[in-house]
Design an enzyme around this catalytic site. Structure first.
Site, PDB file in Angstrom:
ATOM      1  N   SER A 158      12.137 -27.224   8.505  1.00 21.57           N
ATOM      2  CA  SER A 158      11.523 -28.173   7.563  1.00 21.57           C
ATOM      3  C   SER A 158      11.479 -27.388   6.181  1.00 21.57           C
ATOM      4  O   SER A 158      12.569 -27.053   5.862  1.00 21.57           O
ATOM      5  CB  SER A 158      10.053 -28.448   8.010  1.00 21.57           C
ATOM      6  OG  SER A 158       9.697 -29.466   7.352  1.00 21.57           O
ATOM      7  N   ASP A 182      16.143 -29.276  10.972  1.00 18.50           N
ATOM      8  CA  ASP A 182      15.622 -30.264  10.251  1.00 18.50           C
ATOM      9  C   ASP A 182      15.194 -30.171   8.858  1.00 18.50           C
ATOM     10  O   ASP A 182      13.869 -30.183   8.702  1.00 18.50           O
ATOM     11  CB  ASP A 182      14.724 -31.104  11.153  1.00 18.50           C
ATOM     12  CG  ASP A 182      14.701 -32.755  11.005  1.00 18.50           C
ATOM     13  OD1 ASP A 182      15.832 -32.998  10.483  1.00 18.50           O
ATOM     14  OD2 ASP A 182      13.671 -33.368  10.814  1.00 18.50           O
ATOM     15  N   HIS A 252      11.119 -34.555  14.263  1.00 27.16           N
ATOM     16  CA  HIS A 252      11.161 -33.752  13.532  1.00 27.16           C
ATOM     17  C   HIS A 252      11.023 -32.232  14.110  1.00 27.16           C
ATOM     18  O   HIS A 252      11.927 -31.184  13.976  1.00 27.16           O
ATOM     19  CB  HIS A 252      10.157 -33.838  12.341  1.00 27.16           C
ATOM     20  CG  HIS A 252      10.124 -32.920  11.364  1.00 27.16           C
ATOM     21  ND1 HIS A 252      11.382 -32.812  10.544  1.00 27.16           N
ATOM     22  CD2 HIS A 252       9.379 -32.011  10.554  1.00 27.16           C
ATOM     23  CE1 HIS A 252      11.161 -31.781   9.509  1.00 27.16           C
ATOM     24  NE2 HIS A 252      10.181 -31.391   9.420  1.00 27.16           N
TER      25      HIS A 252
END
Length: 452
Positions: A158, A182, A252
């Site tokens: 992330s 991601d 996610h």
């Protein structure tokens, strides 16, 4: 009896206590800290095969002060992302252990929870630049002590993906590899390459996308970008807000669990280059010849083995499907069907492979297939598991999906199933009828030719 006999147990206990005191843990905060906001403070935890479950606090400036760090080993950094509740990532320990099982290396967990724990995402995003500067300074210290930049692998999750990018950019792209799981989309989408991760930040950048319609980054930003299930709505994740926080984070977070599975080598997810997920599902992107003898790339940790080929190809977008839970890997077959109905029919096919007690199921349901007389219909079938033994039976079900229309029969002239990931011979069946919503079971036979 000597005094030494009495002192030995005490000394051993003392040594164990001292050893325990040298171990440190990831900063575990709570929602109170996130609500009030935290300022950046980076803690480094070193794991090696000598201390697999004991995180040793690592100096930012003096490598000799950190036991077990070895400059001749490759080094992998794990960089977490946004922590809106302040809690420690549940996967952090397993991640470092799996890396060490794969290779004798230095694993450095970058704990920037004080900075990531903040309900104000804007502030956490701003802090990524400071963490990147911190890691850049550390890597330069490592380089001055003889560590090769090419031997460094940054794994960012992330916001951590962009931290890896900032670090790599400051080092002129000399880092060996960046893996982005991601990468965060909000406040990065639309930004220039200097403001986010991009392929120039390392010698090799591989990216996994699992939540491009919410928390993740949509565009391709690596040398190779993997889109699991098209990058959205991961199987097994909640589809409604009534599931609570899992609704927001499941897609996610799936990126981490897919990558962990690739480290375990439970199975393989082969990814196919394609311009869109729809074209991939329609079976329009199955040519792997451009990659040479290895074929299309396998998602995960070992994709680095295809580095030279992928760098020559430029940026490559690939797609693959997964199961709702582990093992996530699916097995891909092409399905060719020729019918001899007078009228055109539309419908879906469910196929089950049997090998003794083993079974594998594929449902071609992303859109209705068109079946026209003497015209080959091609589909891509993703089976939920890999049949190890020879397939001795096929179960087939045809459905139109429309309960308001009359039931149809699909008269099949030829059926051919070809495995995409092995060199096993195709499976065939000739001259049979599928009735709407009725399962039939048949035995496959050798295909009559290789040019179906």
């Amino acid at each position: 009896m000597s005094l030494w006999k009495y002192l030995t147990p005490v000394l051993l206990i003392s040594v164990q206590i001292c050893k325990a005191q040298t171990c440190d843990e990831f900063t575990d905060l709570d929602f109170k800290h996130a609500f009030l906001g935290t300022s950046v403070s980076v803690k480094l935890l070193l794991y090696t095969r000598e201390n697999v479950s004991c995180g040793l606090p690592m100096s930012h400036t003096d490598l000799s002060a950190t036991p077990n760090f070895n400059v001749s080993r490759p080094t992998t950094f794990i960089i977490h992302g946004f922590r809106p509740t302040g809690s420690a990532p549940v996967w952090i320990g397993e991640f470092s252990q799996l890396l060490l099982e794969r290779k004798d290396m230095n694993v450095i967990v970058v704990d920037w929870n004080r900075g990531a724990a903040n309900i104000n995402y804007v502030k956490a995003k701003e802090n990524t630049l400071k963490v990147g500067e911190n890691l850049t300074a550390l890597v330069k210290v490592m380089q001055n002590n003889g560590v090769s930049l090419e031997s460094i692998h940054l794994i960012g999750i992330s916001l951590g993906a962009h931290i890896a990018g900032f670090t790599g950019a400051k080092l002129n792209g000399s880092i060996g590899r960046i893996t982005a799981l991601d990468p965060a989309g909000p406040l990065f989408t639309g930004g220039s390459p200097e403001e986010r991760l991009d392929p120039s930040d390392a010698q090799f950048v591989d990216v996994l996308h699992t939540d491009i319609d919410a928390l993740g980054f949509r565009q391709a930003i690596g040398h190779i970008d993997f889109y699991a299930n098209g990058g959205t709505d991961q199987p097994g994740c909640p589809l409604t807000i009534f599931a609570g926080t899992a609704y927001f984070k499941c897609d996610h977070q799936r990126s981490v669990y897919l990558y962990l599975e690739s480290l375990k080598r439970i199975c393989e997810s082969r990814a196919f280059p394609c311009s869109s997920y729809r074209d991939f599902l329609d079976g329009k992107c199955l040519d792997c010849s451009q990659f040479g003898p290895p074929g299309c790339p396998i998602f995960g940790y070992d994709v680095i083995e295809m580095k030279d080929t992928l760098l020559k190809m430029g940026q490559t977008k690939t797609y693959f499907k997964t199961n709702p839970q582990s093992p996530f890997c699916m097995t891909t077959y092409t399905v060719h069907i020729m019918t001899w109905n007078k009228e055109v029919h539309f419908g879906y096919i469910t196929i089950k492979l049997h090998s003794g007690s083993e079974e594998a199921v594929a449902i071609t349901d992303h859109q209705a297939s068109k079946f026209k007389k003497f015209t080959e219909t091609k589909m891509l079938a993703h089976f939920d598991s890999d049949i190890k033994g020879p397939v001795d039976k096929l179960s087939l079900t045809f459905t139109t999906g429309n309960v308001l229309k009359p039931l149809y029969k699909l008269r099949v002239l030829r059926l051919r199933l070809t495995p995409m990931e092995t060199k096993e011979r195709p499976l065939c069946r000739y001259d049979f009828t599928l009735e709407d919503n009725k399962k039939i079971t048949v035995r496959p036979i050798p295909c009559e030719d290789n040019n179906f």
